[in-house]
Write a protein that holds these residues in place. Sequence first.
Motif, mmCIF file in Angstrom:
data_model
loop_
_atom_site.group_PDB
_atom_site.id
_atom_site.type_symbol
_atom_site.label_atom_id
_atom_site.label_comp_id
_atom_site.label_asym_id
_atom_site.label_seq_id
_atom_site.Cartn_x
_atom_site.Cartn_y
_atom_site.Cartn_z
ATOM 1 N N LYS A 2 0.849 -1.177 0.000
ATOM 2 C CA LYS A 2 0.000 0.000 0.000
ATOM 3 C C LYS A 2 0.892 1.237 0.000
ATOM 4 O O LYS A 2 1.689 1.421 0.906
ATOM 5 C CB LYS A 2 -0.919 -0.002 1.216
ATOM 6 N N HIS A 25 0.594 -2.414 -7.138
ATOM 7 C CA HIS A 25 0.432 -1.855 -5.797
ATOM 8 C C HIS A 25 -0.913 -1.156 -5.653
ATOM 9 O O HIS A 25 -1.488 -0.664 -6.635
ATOM 10 C CB HIS A 25 1.546 -0.857 -5.506
ATOM 11 N N ASP A 26 -1.405 -1.108 -4.424
ATOM 12 C CA ASP A 26 -2.573 -0.293 -4.102
ATOM 13 C C ASP A 26 -2.076 1.110 -3.787
ATOM 14 O O ASP A 26 -1.279 1.292 -2.859
ATOM 15 C CB ASP A 26 -3.323 -0.861 -2.894
ATOM 16 N N THR A 28 -2.727 5.321 -3.143
ATOM 17 C CA THR A 28 -3.578 6.457 -2.802
ATOM 18 C C THR A 28 -2.800 7.726 -3.082
ATOM 19 O O THR A 28 -1.624 7.838 -2.716
ATOM 20 C CB THR A 28 -4.000 6.429 -1.324
ATOM 21 N N ASN A 42 -7.130 -0.066 -8.501
ATOM 22 C CA ASN A 42 -6.218 -0.013 -7.344
ATOM 23 C C ASN A 42 -5.736 1.400 -7.035
ATOM 24 O O ASN A 42 -4.719 1.569 -6.355
ATOM 25 C CB ASN A 42 -5.003 -0.933 -7.545
#
Length: 215
Positions: A2, A25-26, A28, A42
């Motif tokens: 993450k 990958h995740d 944000t 993702n």
Amino acid sequence: MKLTIIGATGNVGSRILSQALAAGHDVTVVARRPEAIAAAPNLSVIRGSATDSEAIAQAARGADAVVVAITGKPSDKSFMQTNLPGVIEGLKSAGAPRLVLVSAFGAGDTAGKASWYMRFVYRHVLGGFMADKDASDRLLQASSLPWTILYPVNLKDAAATGTAVTLPLDRVAKVPGLPTLSFDDAAAQILAAAENPDTRGQRLLVTTEKGFRRA
């Protein structure tokens, strides 16, 4: 893993984002304009800026690493010192994930490893910019957060070669001339450092395969 990215619309950050997603990958992202980030599997996008500690905390909660790839104009002598404290505060609220900071070769004591000509440039042409980078690097090191700091050499928009290298600064005696990497090659090395928890507490030079001499 993450991963959280701050600065995902920039020259380096955008490439870290695309490479991280390609690796599965995740991710944000914190962005002032979420609409500037193309939707992808993702990928989550949170509206905010580096100074918005609440948005940073929301984005970083549960992350394995947070990559900060933001930079100001060469004339801006306080950009990083203005922006990094909000990131640090947000990460502390999020449980203190590792902060992977993209600095610049020529900041602080790294300039001492440069050629005489580039030392002149770093001190007299880019003095304020590099001093700001150095101050923010020190701010991060003085925080209670786990950290990794990377110092890429000169970067440009060019085709990737896949030949960039990363090594601890204390193993580098000299960076001769003006080694130059593509944004994509630098991004790949930065992502690799973020993926590797063993880089915690390390200051790393990112350069070309011939752009250094070992200590």
